[in-house]
Motif scaffolding. Structure first.
Motif, PDB file in Angstrom:
ATOM      1  N   LYS A  76     -13.695 -16.517  22.056  1.00 17.87           N
ATOM      2  CA  LYS A  76     -14.435 -16.821  23.297  1.00 17.87           C
ATOM      3  C   LYS A  76     -15.756 -16.018  23.140  1.00 17.87           C
ATOM      4  CE  LYS A  76     -15.839 -18.677  27.154  1.00 17.87           C
ATOM      5  NZ  LYS A  76     -16.212 -19.993  27.352  1.00 17.87           N
ATOM      6  N   GLN A  77     -16.847 -16.412  22.982  1.00 22.21           N
ATOM      7  CA  GLN A  77     -18.236 -15.695  23.276  1.00 22.21           C
ATOM      8  C   GLN A  77     -18.261 -15.434  24.758  1.00 22.21           C
ATOM      9  OE1 GLN A  77     -20.966 -15.060  20.192  1.00 22.21           O
ATOM     10  NE2 GLN A  77     -22.819 -15.724  21.587  1.00 22.21           N
ATOM     11  N   HIS A  78     -18.796 -14.156  25.179  1.00 28.58           N
ATOM     12  CA  HIS A  78     -18.758 -13.880  26.459  1.00 28.58           C
ATOM     13  C   HIS A  78     -20.139 -13.745  27.256  1.00 28.58           C
ATOM     14  CE1 HIS A  78     -14.514 -13.810  27.223  1.00 28.58           C
ATOM     15  NE2 HIS A  78     -14.386 -12.968  25.977  1.00 28.58           N
ATOM     16  N   ASP A  79     -20.970 -13.934  26.188  1.00 30.18           N
ATOM     17  CA  ASP A  79     -22.684 -13.871  26.771  1.00 30.18           C
ATOM     18  C   ASP A  79     -23.268 -14.776  25.910  1.00 30.18           C
ATOM     19  OD1 ASP A  79     -22.528 -12.605  24.383  1.00 30.18           O
ATOM     20  OD2 ASP A  79     -23.157 -10.557  25.366  1.00 30.18           O
ATOM     21  N   GLY A  80     -24.723 -15.150  26.137  1.00 33.13           N
ATOM     22  CA  GLY A  80     -25.618 -16.064  25.308  1.00 33.13           C
ATOM     23  C   GLY A  80     -24.807 -17.288  25.198  1.00 33.13           C
ATOM     24  N   VAL A  81     -24.473 -17.979  24.110  1.00 34.86           N
ATOM     25  CA  VAL A  81     -23.885 -19.277  24.059  1.00 34.86           C
ATOM     26  C   VAL A  81     -22.277 -19.041  24.204  1.00 34.86           C
ATOM     27  CG1 VAL A  81     -23.667 -21.249  22.540  1.00 34.86           C
ATOM     28  CG2 VAL A  81     -25.694 -19.956  22.351  1.00 34.86           C
ATOM     29  N   ARG A  82     -21.979 -19.295  25.372  1.00 35.44           N
ATOM     30  CA  ARG A  82     -20.666 -18.944  25.684  1.00 35.44           C
ATOM     31  C   ARG A  82     -19.523 -20.143  25.043  1.00 35.44           C
ATOM     32  NH1 ARG A  82     -20.819 -15.765  31.328  1.00 35.44           N
ATOM     33  NH2 ARG A  82     -23.056 -15.142  30.864  1.00 35.44           N
ATOM     34  N   TYR A  83     -19.542 -20.132  23.603  1.00 30.66           N
ATOM     35  CA  TYR A  83     -18.633 -21.083  23.111  1.00 30.66           C
ATOM     36  C   TYR A  83     -17.166 -20.617  22.561  1.00 30.66           C
ATOM     37  CZ  TYR A  83     -19.428 -18.700  18.596  1.00 30.66           C
ATOM     38  OH  TYR A  83     -19.582 -17.971  17.696  1.00 30.66           O
ATOM     39  N   HIS A  84     -16.367 -21.469  22.685  1.00 38.88           N
ATOM     40  CA  HIS A  84     -15.065 -21.261  22.149  1.00 38.88           C
ATOM     41  C   HIS A  84     -14.923 -21.550  20.694  1.00 38.88           C
ATOM     42  CE1 HIS A  84     -10.818 -20.305  21.901  1.00 38.88           C
ATOM     43  NE2 HIS A  84     -10.753 -19.643  23.072  1.00 38.88           N
ATOM     44  N   ALA A  85     -14.616 -20.628  19.602  1.00 37.82           N
ATOM     45  CA  ALA A  85     -14.766 -20.932  18.205  1.00 37.82           C
ATOM     46  C   ALA A  85     -13.496 -21.865  18.003  1.00 37.82           C
ATOM     47  CB  ALA A  85     -14.851 -19.954  17.403  1.00 37.82           C
ATOM     48  N   ARG A  86     -12.192 -21.860  18.696  1.00 38.86           N
ATOM     49  CA  ARG A  86     -11.314 -22.710  18.076  1.00 38.86           C
ATOM     50  C   ARG A  86     -11.779 -23.815  18.482  1.00 38.86           C
ATOM     51  NH1 ARG A  86      -7.138 -21.325  22.202  1.00 38.86           N
ATOM     52  NH2 ARG A  86      -8.499 -22.846  23.554  1.00 38.86           N
ATOM     53  N   ASP A  87     -12.117 -24.211  19.670  1.00 37.07           N
ATOM     54  CA  ASP A  87     -12.430 -25.718  20.435  1.00 37.07           C
ATOM     55  C   ASP A  87     -13.546 -26.166  19.634  1.00 37.07           C
ATOM     56  OD1 ASP A  87     -10.477 -24.994  22.045  1.00 37.07           O
ATOM     57  OD2 ASP A  87     -11.944 -24.815  23.752  1.00 37.07           O
ATOM     58  N   ALA A  88     -14.309 -25.448  19.444  1.00 43.16           N
ATOM     59  CA  ALA A  88     -15.478 -25.926  18.141  1.00 43.16           C
ATOM     60  C   ALA A  88     -14.852 -26.287  16.891  1.00 43.16           C
ATOM     61  CB  ALA A  88     -16.540 -24.739  18.003  1.00 43.16           C
ATOM     62  N   ALA A  89     -14.011 -25.553  16.296  1.00 42.95           N
ATOM     63  CA  ALA A  89     -13.330 -25.721  15.211  1.00 42.95           C
ATOM     64  C   ALA A  89     -12.590 -27.171  15.138  1.00 42.95           C
ATOM     65  CB  ALA A  89     -12.582 -24.729  14.654  1.00 42.95           C
ATOM     66  N   VAL A  90     -11.947 -27.490  16.379  1.00 43.17           N
ATOM     67  CA  VAL A  90     -11.170 -28.823  16.338  1.00 43.17           C
ATOM     68  C   VAL A  90     -12.250 -29.980  16.381  1.00 43.17           C
ATOM     69  CG1 VAL A  90      -9.797 -30.035  17.912  1.00 43.17           C
ATOM     70  CG2 VAL A  90      -9.365 -27.753  17.385  1.00 43.17           C
ATOM     71  N   TRP A  91     -13.348 -29.823  17.291  1.00 42.10           N
ATOM     72  CA  TRP A  91     -14.467 -30.729  17.229  1.00 42.10           C
ATOM     73  C   TRP A  91     -15.088 -30.929  15.629  1.00 42.10           C
ATOM     74  CZ3 TRP A  91     -19.247 -31.574  16.020  1.00 42.10           C
ATOM     75  CH2 TRP A  91     -19.906 -32.825  16.879  1.00 42.10           C
ATOM     76  N   ARG A  92     -15.157 -30.037  15.219  1.00 41.42           N
ATOM     77  CA  ARG A  92     -16.019 -30.225  13.730  1.00 41.42           C
ATOM     78  C   ARG A  92     -15.012 -30.920  12.859  1.00 41.42           C
ATOM     79  NH1 ARG A  92     -18.727 -25.367   9.799  1.00 41.42           N
ATOM     80  NH2 ARG A  92     -19.311 -26.825   8.559  1.00 41.42           N
ATOM     81  N   ALA A  93     -13.707 -30.394  12.956  1.00 41.50           N
ATOM     82  CA  ALA A  93     -12.673 -31.063  12.149  1.00 41.50           C
ATOM     83  C   ALA A  93     -12.683 -32.801  12.413  1.00 41.50           C
ATOM     84  CB  ALA A  93     -11.130 -30.580  12.304  1.00 41.50           C
TER      85      ALA A  93
END
Ligand SMILES: [Zn+2]
Ligand SMILES: [Zn+2]
Length: 725
Positions: A319-336
C-alpha cells in the motif's frame, strides 16, 4: 494539425494539449517530453485529436518523443482505474507506469545472472579488478586472476576476505556460478506443491484468482516459480511482485536458477534510474520473460503478460501511503481480471480481505500445510511473563538463559522488538515531566550513539537535557526498551558474543541490510537484535531461537488492523527459527498468554485466529465487511482544520441525502497523532457496505476537495486505508 492530449505528473484532474510536429509518429500511450510552465516534464499521450479548445497562440509543440515503447492499453486502463478508485489525479497515476527519465546505462549487467556468493557457489575472478587494491592483493595471493574458486576453497576463506568478495560481487567485479544441481532448473515439487501448480496451470488464459496459503517454509516460492516457468514456456510473461525488503540478490539468484532459460528483469524503486529504465524497456519490449519487482512493478508494461504472482500478499508495503495511495495487490487483481489471466496471492498469514474472498469462493484456495523440508518441525513456542523482565534491561531471565544456551552450542539467536532507539521516552523521576516533540503531539525517543532525543514522526532532534527543564532534577530515566538498549544489555550480559543491531538507524547505508545477512549466513554473528525488518523471508540455518519483546503493545491498540498485523508478524518471526535439522524455539515475553492470538500462535493455527478476527470485524462492521475511506486534513491552525472538515462533513451528508447513498459519514475527529511536524491534524471516516456507493460519494466530495479555495488546509482521501491513524 494533430493535437496530442497529454497526461502530466501534476496534481490536477486536467490533461494538457500540445501540437504534434510533423515527423513525429505518435500513438496513444506514447511517452513524450513537453514544456510545462518553465519546466520540461515527461507525460503520456492519452488521446490524439484534430482540434483543441486551447487558443492557437498558447499552443506549444511536443518537444521530444522518447524512444520507448508506448504504454499498452491495459497499463493505461490500470492507471485510469487507480486514479478513479483512489481519487488521485490521472497524470500522477500514469506517471507510476512510466520509467524514470534519462538515458539507459551503457554498461548493463546481465540481470538474469545475478552474482550469488553462497557456500555452494563458485566464484570467478575476472581480469578487470580495479578497486580495493589492498584486498585484491590479499586475494591474489590465494588465487590467480581469472581463476575459479571452488566451494570448498570459498568456505575456507577468512570471514573478512569473504566480505571483500561479497562487496566485489555487489559491484559486479566477480561473478558467481550457480551450482549445477540447481542450474538444471529442476524444481522438485512435493505433492501439495505440484497440485497447486497444476491448478494454476489449468487456469492459463482466463481470469482466475488464487489464494496460496502455506506456512513459512512450505515452499510457496517453488510454486510461484514452477507456475511462472509454465507461463513462460507457453510464450507468456510472468510478473512476480514481492515486498520491498524481500527483493534480494538471493531471491534473484533463486529465480535465475529455477528458470535458467528465462530472461529475467528486476524493477525496484531503489535501483539506479538508468538500470531501472533499461529493465523497464526489456519488460515493455517483451524481451524479459519474468519481471521480479516491488509495488511499483504492478504498472510495468508487459505485452505478453499471462501470470501475476503477489508474494506475501498481506504485506503492508504493497500500500502506498502518500501521493497516489494505491494498493498493489488489489491493482494486480484488477489487472489480471482486465487481461483475463490467473493471479496468485501467496501468504502464510493472508490478509483478512483475501481470506474472506477465498472463504466466499471468489478466490480458489490452495493450501500447503507442511514445511517442504520434512525434517524441519515447527518451533516450540513458550510464553514468559514480561513484567518479570529485569527493570533495566527488559530481557526476561528465561530468554537470557535460552540465549546463553545457544551461544554455548554455537547456534544463533534473534531478539525482536518493534522499537528503534534506546528508550521510547525520557522521564523526570521527581515531577513526571516527559521529553516531548515541539512540533508533534508525541514523545521523543531517547537515542545513544549519537546521544540525542529524536522524534520518530517528524525527525526533530535535540540534545539530551542535563536536568529536568521543569524542576531541575538531574535524575532523568529512560523508560521502555528500544533496539539500542537491548543491544547494550546483551553486550553486557554476553561479553564474548558477536551481536548486531538491525533497524532503520543501522541500515541507512545502501547495502547494510545485505551485509548483515551475509554475516549471519556466514556464521559471523551470534545474536541479532532488531525491528520488524528482521521478520521477513530469509533462512539462517543456524538460527534456532527467536525472542519477542513488547508485542503486547499491539494487542490493545486503537487501530483495528493491529492484531492482524501482529499475528502476521509473529507467525513470520516464529517461522525463522529452526528451519533445517536444528529444532527451533520461540520465546514471547507477554503478560497476556491467554490472548486468542497467542493461543493460535502456539498451535501454528492461523485459520482459527483469522476466523475469530473475521467474526469480530463482521460484528463491528469493519473491513472486509464494509469499505472505508479516510479523509484527512492538516493545517497550521486547529480552527482551519476543524472548519474545513466540518464543511466537508456537511457536504458529504447532503450528498448522501440527495443521491440516496447508504454511506455512514462519521463526525470529524482529531487524528490519533493530533499534531505532526507543526501541522494540526483531523480526520473523517466514511463507511459503506457497498463499494459503489462509497465511490459515488468520494467522487462528489473529491471534486469539491479539489475545487476548495482553502489552499491553507491540506486535504487528502485515503481509500481502503491501512490504518485509521
Ligand atoms: Zn522534573
Ligand atoms: Zn516530531
Amino acid at each position: 494539425m494533430t493535437i496530442a492530449r497529454v497526461a502530466l505528473p501534476v496534481a490536477t484532474a486536467q490533461f494538457f494539449d500540445y501540437w504534434v510536429p510533423s515527423g513525429f509518429e505518435l500513438r496513444v500511450g506514447a511517452i513524450v517530453r513537453v514544456p510545462l510552465a518553465r519546466r520540461r516534464v515527461i507525460g503520456v499521450v492519452v488521446e490524439l485529436l484534430e482540434a483543441t479548445p486551447v487558443a492557437p497562440e498558447k499552443l506549444v509543440p511536443i518537444e521530444e518523443l522518447l524512444a520507448l515503447p508506448p504504454l499498452p492499453d491495459d497499463v493505461r486502463e490500470l492507471a485510469q482505474f487507480v486514479a478513479s478508485y483512489y481519487q488521485a489525479p490521472p497524470g500522477l497515476a500514469l506517471a507510476l507506469a512510466t520509467p524514470p527519465a534519462g538515458t539507459s546505462p551503457t554498461r548493463t549487467r546481465d540481470p538474469a545472472r545475478p552474482l550469488a556468493l553462497t557456500d555452494e557457489g563458485r566464484v570467478t575472478l575476472p581480469t578487470a579488478l580495479a578497486r580495493a587494491p589492498a584486498a585484491r592483493a590479499l586475494l591474489e595471493r590465494l588465487l590467480p586472476e581469472g581463476a575459479v574458486l571452488e566451494p570448498e576453497a570459498l568456505a575456507a576463506l577468512a570471514p573478512h576476505l569473504r566480505r571483500v568478495l561479497a562487496h566485489w560481487r555487489r559491484d559486479g567485479l566477480v561473478s558467481a556460478r550457480v551450482p549445477r544441481r540447481e542450474a538444471e532448473g529442476e524444481l522438485r515439487l512435493n505433492e501439495a506443491q505440484a497440485q497447486a501448480v497444476a491448478s494454476i496451470d489449468a487456469a492459463h488464459g482466463r481470469f482466475a484468482p488464487f489464494l496460496l496459503q502455506g506456512v513459512t517454509g512450505s515452499g510457496k516460492t517453488e510454486v510461484y516459480l514452477a507456475a511462472a516457468a509454465s507461463a513462460v514456456a507457453a510464450g507468456g510473461q510472468a510478473l512476480l511482485l514481492v515486498p520491498e525488503i524481500n527483493l534480494t540478490p538471493q531471491l534473484v539468484a533463486r529465480v535465475a536458477a529455477a528458470l535458467p532459460h528465462a530472461r529475467t528483469a528486476t524493477l525496484h524503486s531503489a535501483l539506479p534510474d538508468g538500470e531501472r529504465r533499461a529493465n523497464w524497456e526489456q519488460a515493455a519490449r517483451g524481451e524479459a520473460d519474468l519481471v521480479l519487482g516491488t509495488r511499483l512493478a504492478v504498472f510495468a508494461a508487459l505485452p505478453r503478460l499471462s501470470l501475476i504472482v503477489v508474494d506475501e500478499e498481506h504485506d503492508g508495503s504493497y500500500k502506498q501511503h502518500d501521493g497516489v495511495r494505491y494498493h498493489a495487490r488489489d491493482a494486480a487483481v484488477w489487472r489480471a481480471h482486465r487481461l483475463g489471466i490467473p493471479v496468485v496471492l501467496g501468504s502464510a498469514t493472508p490478509s483478512l480481505e483475501s481470506y474472506a474472498h477465498a472463504r466466499a469462493g471468489r478466490y480458489a484456495r490452495l493450501v500447503l500445510e507442511r514445511r517442504a523440508d520434512p525434517r524441519a518441525a515447527p518451533p516450540a513456542i513458550r510464553f514468559v511473563p514480561a513484567r518479570d523482565a529485569g527493570r533495566d534491561d527488559g530481557l526476561a531471565p528465561a530468554l537470557m538463559a535460552a540465549i546463553a544456551a545457544r551461544l554455548e552450542r554455537g547456534e544463533q539467536s534473534l531478539v525482536f522488538v518493534n522499537r528503534r532507539g534506546f528508550a521510547p521516552s525520557l522521564k523526570c523521576s521527581a515531577c513526571g515531566w516527559e521529553a516531548g516533540c515541539p512540533r508533534c503531539s508525541a514523545r521523543l525517543t531517547s537515542h545513544r550513539a549519537p546521544m540525542a532525543l529524536v522524534c520518530h514522526h517528524c525527525g526533530h532532534r535535540e540534545r539530551v537535557p542535563r536536568a529536568c527543564p521543569s524542576c531541575g532534577n538531574v535524575d532523568l530515566l529512560p523508560l521502555g526498551h528500544g533496539t539500542q538498549r537491548l543491544e547494550q544489555a546483551l553486550a553486557a550480559a554476553f561479553p564474548g558474543a558477536r551481536i548486531a543491531r538491525v533497524d532503520r538507524d543501522t541500515t541507512r547505508r545502501r547495502h547494510a541490510f545485505a551485509d548483515m545477512r551475509a554475516r549471519m549466513a556466514g556464521n559471523e554473528l551470534d545474536v541479532l537484535v532488531g525491528t520488524q525488518m528482521l521478520a521477513k523471508g530469509h533462512d539462517f540455518p543456524r538460527l534456532t531461537l527467536v525472542g519477542v519483546l513488547g508485542a503486547d503493545n499491539a494487542l490493545y491498540s486503537a487501530d483495528f488492523r493491529a492484531t492482524e498485523r501482529l499475528a502476521a508478524l509473529l507467525m513470520q518471526v516464529a517461522g525463522r527459527a529452526g528451519r533445517a535439522e536444528l529444532p527451533g524455539e520461540v520465546i514471547v515475553q507477554t503478560d497476556f498468554p491467554d490472548h486468542p492470538l497467542y493461543r493460535a500462535l502456539v498451535r501454528h493455527d492461523y485459520d482459527t485466529f483469522a476466523l475469530d478476527l473475521l467474526g469480530e470485524r463482521e460484528a463491528c462492521g469493519l473491513p472486509p465487511f464494509s469499505h472505508l475511506a479516510l479523509v484527512s486534513a492538516e493545517a497550521h491552525r486547529r480552527e482551519e482544520v476543524d472548519r474545513a472538515l466540518d464543511e466537508l462533513h456537511a457536504q458529504a451528508l447532503a450528498e448522501c441525502r440527495e443521491a440516496g447513498l447508504a454511506v455512514d459519514v462519521f463526525t470529524p475527529v482529531v487524528a490519533p497523532l493530533a499534531r505532526r511536524a507543526g501541522y494540526e491534524r483531523s480526520q473523517m471516516l466514511l463507511r459503506s457496505a457497498q463499494r459503489a456507493e462509497l465511490q459515488r460519494l468520494l467522487a462528489a466530495i473529491a471534486h469539491r476537495v479539489a475545487a476548495s479555495p482553502q489552499r491553507r488546509v491540506r486535504l487528502a482521501i485515503d481509500v481502503d486505508p491501512a490504518a485509521l491513524a
